[in-house]
Design a protein around this motif. Sequence first.
Motif, PDB file in Angstrom:
ATOM      1  N   GLU A   1      -1.151  -2.342   2.999  1.00  0.00           N
ATOM      2  CA  GLU A   1       0.138  -2.450   2.314  1.00  0.00           C
ATOM      3  C   GLU A   1       1.083  -3.409   3.026  1.00  0.00           C
ATOM      4  O   GLU A   1       1.824  -4.160   2.396  1.00  0.00           O
ATOM      5  N   HIS A   2       1.016  -3.399   4.356  1.00  0.00           N
ATOM      6  CA  HIS A   2       1.970  -4.201   5.128  1.00  0.00           C
ATOM      7  C   HIS A   2       1.439  -5.581   5.498  1.00  0.00           C
ATOM      8  O   HIS A   2       2.231  -6.516   5.675  1.00  0.00           O
ATOM      9  N   TRP A   3       0.124  -5.727   5.624  1.00  0.00           N
ATOM     10  CA  TRP A   3      -0.427  -6.992   6.099  1.00  0.00           C
ATOM     11  C   TRP A   3      -1.404  -7.637   5.115  1.00  0.00           C
ATOM     12  O   TRP A   3      -1.888  -8.731   5.366  1.00  0.00           O
ATOM     13  N   GLY A   4      -1.683  -6.951   4.035  1.00  0.00           N
ATOM     14  CA  GLY A   4      -2.607  -7.509   3.060  1.00  0.00           C
ATOM     15  C   GLY A   4      -4.045  -7.080   3.325  1.00  0.00           C
ATOM     16  O   GLY A   4      -4.376  -6.530   4.378  1.00  0.00           O
ATOM     17  N   GLU A   5      -4.903  -7.337   2.339  1.00  0.00           N
ATOM     18  CA  GLU A   5      -6.302  -6.923   2.425  1.00  0.00           C
ATOM     19  C   GLU A   5      -7.161  -7.988   1.761  1.00  0.00           C
ATOM     20  O   GLU A   5      -6.865  -8.423   0.644  1.00  0.00           O
ATOM     21  N   ASP A   6      -8.204  -8.449   2.465  1.00  0.00           N
ATOM     22  CA  ASP A   6      -9.049  -9.493   1.881  1.00  0.00           C
ATOM     23  C   ASP A   6     -10.050  -8.895   0.896  1.00  0.00           C
ATOM     24  O   ASP A   6     -10.207  -7.685   0.786  1.00  0.00           O
TER      25      ASP A   6
ATOM     26  N   TRP B   1      -2.165   1.839   5.057  1.00  0.00           N
ATOM     27  CA  TRP B   1      -0.868   1.372   5.578  1.00  0.00           C
ATOM     28  C   TRP B   1      -0.980  -0.084   6.032  1.00  0.00           C
ATOM     29  O   TRP B   1      -0.103  -0.907   5.725  1.00  0.00           O
ATOM     30  N   GLN B   2      -2.045  -0.409   6.732  1.00  0.00           N
ATOM     31  CA  GLN B   2      -2.255  -1.778   7.190  1.00  0.00           C
ATOM     32  C   GLN B   2      -2.369  -2.737   6.007  1.00  0.00           C
ATOM     33  O   GLN B   2      -1.801  -3.837   6.015  1.00  0.00           O
TER      34      GLN B   2
ATOM     35  N   GLU C   1      -5.692   2.704   7.297  1.00  0.00           N
ATOM     36  CA  GLU C   1      -6.202   1.503   6.635  1.00  0.00           C
ATOM     37  C   GLU C   1      -5.318   1.107   5.457  1.00  0.00           C
ATOM     38  O   GLU C   1      -5.021  -0.080   5.254  1.00  0.00           O
TER      39      GLU C   1
END
Length: 236
Positions: free
Chosen positions: A206-211, A203-204, A201
Amino acid sequence: MTSSNQPKRFYKKAGIEPIDGGWTVALDGRTIKTPGRAALTLPSERLAKAVAAEWNAQEEHIDLLAMHLTRLANVAIDRTEETRDDMADELARYCETDLICHIAETPDELAESEESHWAPVRDWAGDTLGVNLVSVVGIVASPQPDASLNAARDHALGLDVFRLTGLVYGAGLYGSALLALAVEQEAMSAEDAYEVSRIDEAWQAEHWGEDAEAKAATENKRLEAKALGVWFRALA
């Protein structure tokens, strides 16, 4: 639960008192009972102080959902003894699909990070508790050895109701019986176990952003992990 349907705080101060079998919490001198109307008998003074602190931290309204220690105590007292076998079986089911037995297929960077954190926990569980689980690459689970599932179940059945409640709660929080066992056995902090459980989670994000919603959910789970750490330290 919003403040409009949360109960209003009706007491000035929560304190602790000795009681037969341990300690309890009193609100303005009146001792608390569980939802099942049992005495809130806690096994250590330290845990009683931590539960009282939750009650003292409430403001105009009582946020019952955020009172993790109180809720764990209620479950331990009202339900765990009657459902002990079911809870041990639940822990064994977490072993069958344990998060830290499923290594990412790609990218290599993520897979390497997972293995560097997860393999030592798997090794510890096998060496210490006889819970040797098979790891796989991907999301399809491998059948786990019956001996390991039985070892996890037997360990759970040997715990008192407070430790068993925390253990199964931790397995749900982490998605991993092995991380929960490491926390219960004081081989790892509850807070570190949560961070280890969310490597994919993180890693995701960090690379794709988080709402904002995902961030809030993560912070809420961190609070749960912190409370679980308090729970086990108070039982030590």
